[in-house]
Design an enzyme around this catalytic site. Structure first.
Site, PDB file in Angstrom:
ATOM      1  CD  GLU A 136      -3.627  13.865  41.682  1.00 36.41           C
ATOM      2  OE1 GLU A 136      -2.920  14.884  41.563  1.00 36.41           O
ATOM      3  OE2 GLU A 136      -3.221  12.811  42.212  1.00 36.41           O
ATOM      4  CG  HIS A 140      -6.877  12.159  49.098  1.00 37.76           C
ATOM      5  ND1 HIS A 140      -7.122  10.809  49.134  1.00 37.76           N
ATOM      6  CD2 HIS A 140      -6.354  12.420  47.873  1.00 37.76           C
ATOM      7  CE1 HIS A 140      -6.762  10.258  47.991  1.00 37.76           C
ATOM      8  NE2 HIS A 140      -6.299  11.209  47.202  1.00 37.76           N
TER       9      HIS A 140
END
Length: 210
Positions: free
Chosen positions: A84, A11
């Site tokens: 994550e 990201h």
């Protein structure tokens, strides 16, 4: 037959990245720099046709996937296996202040032990390896964009390349950098790393360890 390829992209930048704070499962959005990084990545990948776009369900990854692919958000497929690693009570804290209990996470991955409420590296390896098997099985011959996070994507690379845990951080993936995995059943982990635009110095590693 066309080869199966996964374009793994971390990201874009967030405000927590700027202050070296652990994000983990905390749903922090991209900042304007992160959005610019994603648009630049879209230009770099403009010649690639994606058959499907997968993302961690966290907003910083979903927005990155949308900006890089140009697809509408409703077509992007969130997948919990790409989320994550959970850092539990460490989330939101500056990595420079966490002391010796956290230090192995980057410096000696096999020695890292998660805090209560955190996730182990072995757990992340298992769920990202499961995504790899799914992609090979369900998307044979296709090209996928996979948007995720630092630890989760490094776990996927570790599993794909059959690397030991000591080499967990061997491929550099700073914000909006890309690594390409190509399916190769003859390779030890079933995949080859065929491209990476990371800066081998790992600038984000310097930030988090300096």
């Amino acid at each position: 037959m066309a080869q199966t390829r996964l374009y793994l992209i971390r990201h874009g930048q967030t405000d927590w990245n700027l202050r070296a704070a652990l994000q983990g499962r905390t749903d922090i959005p991209l900042n304007e720099t992160g959005r610019c990084q994603a648009r630049e990545a879209q230009k770099r990948l403009a010649g690639v046709r994606f058959d499907e776009v997968y993302s961690s369900p966290l907003c910083r990854a979903m927005e990155t996937a949308q900006l890089v692919s140009g697809w509408p958000m409703e077509k992007i497929r969130p997948d919990q296996r790409l989320i994550e690693i959970a850092f539990g009570p460490y989330e939101g804290k500056d990595t420079h202040t966490l002391g010796p209990a956290f230090a192995p996470f980057f410096a000696d991955p096999p020695a890292y032990r998660p805090p209560e409420g955190g996730e182990s590296l072995q757990s992340v390896l298992e769920r990202t390896a499961d995504f790899l098997a799914f992609a090979a099985r369900e998307h044979a011959g296709q090209t996928l964009l996979v948007a995720g996070h630092s630890a989760a994507l490094h776990a996927m690379l570790t599993a794909a390349l059959a690397n030991p845990l000591e080499k967990f951080w061997s491929v550099s993936l700073d914000n909006c950098r890309v690594a390409v995995l190509t399916r190769d059943e003859a390779a030890p982990g079933g995949w080859q790393l065929t491209a990476s635009d990371g800066d081998g110095a790992g600038e984000y590693m310097k930030r988090y360890l300096a």
